[in-house]
Design a protein around this motif. Structure first.
Motif, PDB file in Angstrom:
ATOM      1  N   PRO A 231       0.820  -1.124  -0.067  1.00 49.28           N
ATOM      2  CA  PRO A 231       0.046  -0.065   0.103  1.00 49.28           C
ATOM      3  C   PRO A 231       0.848   1.097   0.070  1.00 49.28           C
ATOM      4  O   PRO A 231       0.502   2.155  -0.484  1.00 49.28           O
ATOM      5  N   ARG A 232       2.231   1.407   0.319  1.00 45.11           N
ATOM      6  CA  ARG A 232       2.802   2.233   0.450  1.00 45.11           C
ATOM      7  C   ARG A 232       4.333   2.322   0.621  1.00 45.11           C
ATOM      8  O   ARG A 232       5.217   3.158   1.334  1.00 45.11           O
ATOM      9  N   TRP A 233       4.699   1.146   0.159  1.00 44.82           N
ATOM     10  CA  TRP A 233       6.115   0.783   0.448  1.00 44.82           C
ATOM     11  C   TRP A 233       7.339   1.109  -0.758  1.00 44.82           C
ATOM     12  O   TRP A 233       6.583   1.275  -1.857  1.00 44.82           O
ATOM     13  N   LEU A 234       8.386   0.998  -0.497  1.00 43.30           N
ATOM     14  CA  LEU A 234       9.682   1.213  -1.381  1.00 43.30           C
ATOM     15  C   LEU A 234      10.524   0.235  -1.343  1.00 43.30           C
ATOM     16  O   LEU A 234      11.203  -0.106  -0.173  1.00 43.30           O
ATOM     17  N   PHE A 235      10.406  -0.671  -2.229  1.00 47.40           N
ATOM     18  CA  PHE A 235      11.527  -1.962  -2.165  1.00 47.40           C
ATOM     19  C   PHE A 235      12.799  -1.300  -3.183  1.00 47.40           C
ATOM     20  O   PHE A 235      12.570  -0.847  -4.147  1.00 47.40           O
ATOM     21  N   LEU A 236      14.061  -1.889  -2.750  1.00 48.35           N
ATOM     22  CA  LEU A 236      15.183  -1.769  -3.546  1.00 48.35           C
ATOM     23  C   LEU A 236      16.048  -2.898  -3.717  1.00 48.35           C
ATOM     24  O   LEU A 236      15.998  -3.454  -2.686  1.00 48.35           O
ATOM     25  N   LYS A 237      16.624  -2.993  -4.871  1.00 44.60           N
ATOM     26  CA  LYS A 237      17.264  -4.311  -5.231  1.00 44.60           C
ATOM     27  C   LYS A 237      18.555  -3.657  -5.628  1.00 44.60           C
ATOM     28  O   LYS A 237      18.640  -2.918  -6.526  1.00 44.60           O
ATOM     29  N   ILE A 238      19.519  -4.226  -4.932  1.00 43.58           N
ATOM     30  CA  ILE A 238      21.032  -3.922  -5.495  1.00 43.58           C
ATOM     31  C   ILE A 238      21.782  -4.877  -6.065  1.00 43.58           C
ATOM     32  O   ILE A 238      21.840  -6.038  -5.496  1.00 43.58           O
ATOM     33  N   SER A 239      22.134  -4.729  -7.221  1.00 45.82           N
ATOM     34  CA  SER A 239      22.689  -5.950  -7.946  1.00 45.82           C
ATOM     35  C   SER A 239      24.367  -5.646  -7.940  1.00 45.82           C
ATOM     36  O   SER A 239      25.066  -4.642  -8.064  1.00 45.82           O
ATOM     37  N   THR A 240      25.020  -6.758  -8.171  1.00 45.60           N
ATOM     38  CA  THR A 240      26.602  -6.850  -8.220  1.00 45.60           C
ATOM     39  C   THR A 240      27.226  -7.437  -9.379  1.00 45.60           C
ATOM     40  O   THR A 240      26.354  -8.153 -10.110  1.00 45.60           O
ATOM     41  N   ASP A 241      28.376  -7.237  -9.564  1.00 42.72           N
ATOM     42  CA  ASP A 241      29.041  -8.010 -10.884  1.00 42.72           C
ATOM     43  C   ASP A 241      29.384  -9.447 -10.840  1.00 42.72           C
ATOM     44  O   ASP A 241      29.609  -9.926 -11.545  1.00 42.72           O
ATOM     45  N   GLU A 242      28.991  -9.834  -9.581  1.00 43.92           N
ATOM     46  CA  GLU A 242      29.086 -11.179  -9.204  1.00 43.92           C
ATOM     47  C   GLU A 242      27.744 -12.199  -9.186  1.00 43.92           C
ATOM     48  O   GLU A 242      27.748 -13.402  -8.709  1.00 43.92           O
ATOM     49  N   GLY A 243      26.784 -11.245  -9.467  1.00 45.95           N
ATOM     50  CA  GLY A 243      25.431 -11.995  -9.487  1.00 45.95           C
ATOM     51  C   GLY A 243      24.777 -12.004  -8.106  1.00 45.95           C
ATOM     52  O   GLY A 243      23.767 -12.469  -8.190  1.00 45.95           O
ATOM     53  N   VAL A 244      25.406 -11.672  -7.162  1.00 43.22           N
ATOM     54  CA  VAL A 244      24.658 -11.681  -5.825  1.00 43.22           C
ATOM     55  C   VAL A 244      23.836 -10.370  -5.961  1.00 43.22           C
ATOM     56  O   VAL A 244      24.328  -9.190  -5.829  1.00 43.22           O
ATOM     57  N   CYS A 245      22.875 -10.446  -5.290  1.00 47.28           N
ATOM     58  CA  CYS A 245      21.813  -9.400  -5.100  1.00 47.28           C
ATOM     59  C   CYS A 245      21.170  -9.205  -3.695  1.00 47.28           C
ATOM     60  O   CYS A 245      20.993 -10.288  -3.244  1.00 47.28           O
ATOM     61  N   GLY A 246      20.990  -7.894  -3.200  1.00 41.11           N
ATOM     62  CA  GLY A 246      20.365  -7.585  -2.138  1.00 41.11           C
ATOM     63  C   GLY A 246      19.347  -6.742  -2.176  1.00 41.11           C
ATOM     64  O   GLY A 246      19.037  -5.751  -2.862  1.00 41.11           O
ATOM     65  N   TRP A 247      18.450  -6.868  -1.209  1.00 38.22           N
ATOM     66  CA  TRP A 247      17.090  -6.192  -0.942  1.00 38.22           C
ATOM     67  C   TRP A 247      16.946  -5.266   0.374  1.00 38.22           C
ATOM     68  O   TRP A 247      17.609  -5.757   1.337  1.00 38.22           O
TER      69      TRP A 247
END
Length: 382
Positions: A13-29
């Protein structure tokens, strides 16, 4: 390993999600939320992103200092919320890289499960006593053993005896409904004046609240100190304070016994950890604030696991009681007997169902509710 990309997603209803990617394929949220201001925070996230793209995501403290100190102006809700979401995602990457949950990187577990509390009321102004009783019963049926209730309507700077009695009647009904084994916190939400807060606290004391949250607005710490000295009910505050600097005066003046940093606003996971350590020197406990989304909950659970001075964790449910983590995560966190088990999966301990995210996408514009006094239509404090 290098940071290559930051992507943001506005989620109802009011959220902002963030995805950070890396050059080794590991992603964080992460979840860089700020209620009603996520469009502004989103822009801040991408501005900060230009500072950290190409950097090693493992150097979390360095990158935090770079984002916080590297642009002259420090602090505030927008900047700290943006940094918070980025920092959460960096911890998610680090935990996944080493194959351990974040709490293992912060010293290990202090408990085997995490006590949760739920809001008992939908967003309804002036509910009846019968409605309040039914809402409390529903939360018990959902497995919660700790609850929180708000003030049900704006209170004037100096209000009537009737206003006080109506609220006490409703809180008394909650206590009668749930019994003495269930904790009930109260959120004054800063909408009560220093004139009225001692009166309400005095009348509430016989019903043994777990704590009173923001009995007065947090800008004037001395006003909160006054309330803390006038009541036996523990005082809680922190959702509108940012970084360890924002908590220093509250802790040193002993304005609150329960600290409530919001991991999406205060600067992130490590700032929350540091605030807990500061508070421990004054025997303060922690009840991290979180009326936000499931990623915020995941970040909170990591902190709750590894700090010794933990009391209870706010659980983000929709007004109808729905937990959207059950939909947005492939394996959601489960409430069992009022607790969530310690997360054991790497990073922040979840996997986002990215296909489902599309169903909850929206434009990011959300207006926080505004309340008025019924007799003269003047603005009431939130």
């Amino acid at each position: 390993m290098k940071i290559t990309k930051l992507e943001t997603f506005h989620i109802r209803p009011r959220w902002l999600f963030l995805k950070i990617s890396t050059d080794e394929g590991v992603c964080g949220w992460g979840e860089p939320d700020l209620e009603g201001k996520t469009k502004v925070v989103e822009e801040a996230v991408h501005i900060l992103g230009k500072m950290i793209i190409g950097e090693d995501p493992m150097n979390i403290e360095h990158l935090w200092q770079l984002m916080y100190r590297g642009a002259f102006y420090r602090g505030g809700a927008i900047l700290c919320s943006a940094i918070s979401g980025i920092e959460q995602a960096l911890w998610d990457i680090k935990g996944k890289t080493y194959g351990v949950p974040v709490w293992q990187l912060l010293g290990g577990r202090c408990r085997d499960r995490i006590r949760m509390y739920a809001h008992i009321t939908p967003n309804v102004e002036n509910p009846t006593v019968e409605q309040v009783r039914e809402w409390a019963k529903k939360r018990l049926e959902a497995g919660f053993k700790s609850l929180k209730t708000p003030m049900f309507a704006p209170v004037r700077h100096i209000d009537t005896m009737q206003t006080v009695e109506k609220y006490i009647e409703k809180f008394a009904a909650i206590r009668e409904t749930v019994g003495k084994e269930v904790d009930i916190a109260i959120d004054f939400h800063g909408r009560i004046s220093p004139a009225m807060a001692p009166i309400l606290c005095r009348e509430l004391e016989p019903y043994y609240p777990m704590f009173i949250e923001e009995p007065v607005l947090p800008e004037n710490v001395d006003a909160m100190v006054k309330i803390a000295k006038l009541t036996s009910i523990p005082i809680a505050t922190g959702e509108r304070l940012f970084t360890t600097w924002g908590f220093r005066e509250v802790i040193e003046k002993q304005a609150a016994q329960v600290l409530q940093p919001d991991v999406c606003h205060c600067g992130g996971i490590l700032q929350t950890y540091k605030i807990a350590a500061m508070g421990a020197n004054y025997y303060c406990s922690m009840a991290p604030h979180n009326p936000l989304g499931p990623i915020a909950l995941a970040a909170c659970l990591q902190i709750d696991t590894c700090i010794p001075n933990f009391t209870a964790q706010e659980h983000p449910t929709m007004p109808d009681g729905t937990d959207l983590g059950n939909i947005l995560f492939k394996e959601p966190f489960k409430i069992v007997d009022g607790y969530i088990d310690i997360p054991e999966k790497p990073g922040l301990g979840f996997e986002v169902n990215e296909e489902v995210l599309k169903d909850f996408a929206y434009d990011g514009y959300y207006i926080c509710p505004v309340e008025y006094h019924s007799d003269d239509n003047s603005l009431g404090d939130w």
